[in-house]
Design a protein around this motif. Structure first.
Motif, short mmCIF file in Angstrom:
data_model
loop_
_atom_site.label_atom_id
_atom_site.label_comp_id
_atom_site.label_asym_id
_atom_site.label_seq_id
_atom_site.Cartn_x
_atom_site.Cartn_y
_atom_site.Cartn_z
N MET A 1 -43.79 -19.56 8.48
CA MET A 1 -43.38 -19.08 9.72
C MET A 1 -42.84 -19.96 10.72
N ILE A 2 -41.94 -19.75 11.22
CA ILE A 2 -41.34 -20.55 12.27
C ILE A 2 -41.83 -20.34 13.69
N LYS A 3 -42.10 -21.07 14.36
CA LYS A 3 -42.58 -20.76 15.82
C LYS A 3 -41.20 -21.31 16.75
N PHE A 4 -40.96 -20.23 17.63
CA PHE A 4 -39.99 -20.94 18.35
C PHE A 4 -40.39 -20.56 19.99
N TYR A 5 -40.77 -21.47 20.42
CA TYR A 5 -41.23 -21.49 22.12
C TYR A 5 -39.83 -21.46 22.95
N THR A 6 -40.25 -20.61 23.81
CA THR A 6 -38.98 -20.13 24.68
C THR A 6 -39.31 -19.70 26.07
N LYS A 7 -38.65 -19.27 27.35
CA LYS A 7 -38.80 -18.55 28.20
C LYS A 7 -37.44 -17.73 28.57
N THR A 8 -37.95 -16.91 29.51
CA THR A 8 -36.80 -15.85 29.90
C THR A 8 -35.71 -16.86 30.76
N ASN A 9 -34.52 -16.32 30.56
CA ASN A 9 -33.47 -16.84 31.59
C ASN A 9 -33.17 -18.45 31.27
N CYS A 10 -33.07 -18.85 29.72
CA CYS A 10 -33.05 -20.22 29.50
C CYS A 10 -31.79 -20.17 28.52
N PRO A 11 -30.62 -20.61 29.06
CA PRO A 11 -29.47 -20.67 28.36
C PRO A 11 -29.68 -21.58 27.07
N LEU A 12 -30.31 -22.74 27.48
CA LEU A 12 -30.55 -23.50 26.05
C LEU A 12 -31.24 -22.85 24.89
N CYS A 13 -32.27 -22.24 25.34
CA CYS A 13 -33.12 -21.55 24.65
C CYS A 13 -32.24 -20.22 23.69
N GLU A 14 -31.39 -19.56 24.44
CA GLU A 14 -30.60 -18.52 23.77
C GLU A 14 -29.80 -19.15 22.60
N GLU A 15 -28.85 -20.49 23.12
CA GLU A 15 -28.21 -21.08 22.29
C GLU A 15 -28.97 -21.66 20.90
N ALA A 16 -29.83 -22.17 21.20
CA ALA A 16 -31.16 -22.37 20.09
C ALA A 16 -31.48 -21.12 19.14
N LYS A 17 -31.89 -20.17 19.60
CA LYS A 17 -31.90 -19.20 18.96
C LYS A 17 -31.08 -18.66 18.08
N GLY A 18 -29.58 -18.65 18.52
CA GLY A 18 -28.30 -18.30 17.84
C GLY A 18 -28.33 -19.40 16.67
N LEU A 19 -28.40 -20.47 17.08
CA LEU A 19 -28.43 -21.57 15.69
C LEU A 19 -29.41 -21.42 14.59
N LEU A 20 -30.70 -20.90 15.13
CA LEU A 20 -31.76 -20.88 14.23
C LEU A 20 -31.49 -19.45 13.38
N ASP A 21 -31.09 -18.54 14.07
CA ASP A 21 -30.67 -17.23 13.35
C ASP A 21 -29.52 -17.44 12.62
N LEU A 22 -28.66 -18.16 12.62
CA LEU A 22 -27.72 -18.45 11.83
C LEU A 22 -27.92 -19.40 10.61
N LEU A 23 -28.76 -20.34 10.87
CA LEU A 23 -29.33 -21.11 9.85
C LEU A 23 -30.22 -20.69 8.81
#
Length: 75
Positions: A1-23
């Protein structure tokens, strides 16, 4: 399980989530955790998000990159 700590309205979080989904080619389950759901999480991760945790290894904020996520998931 990967844990991804984030918050709403966080552009850096959205970019990181995209990379995580891709990889995440092995389709390891990802649990997205909003740090605002708990005072403890907010206190711990407020200035470090996004945070990716896998097998007790963590990547924080600006350390999240294609290379670092690939390395993390290969462990």
């Amino acid at each position: 399980m990967i844990k991804f700590y984030t918050k709403t309205n966080c552009p850096l979080c959205e970019e990181a989530k995209g990379l995580l989904d891709l990889l995440n080619t092995n389709h390891i389950p990802v649990e997205e955790i909003d740090i605002y759901q708990s005072d403890d999480l907010l206190e711990t991760y407020q200035l470090m998000i996004p945070v990716v945790v896998y097998k007790d290894n963590e990547l924080y904020g600006n350390d999240i990159s294609i290379e670092n996520i690939s390395r993390l998931l290969a462990e």
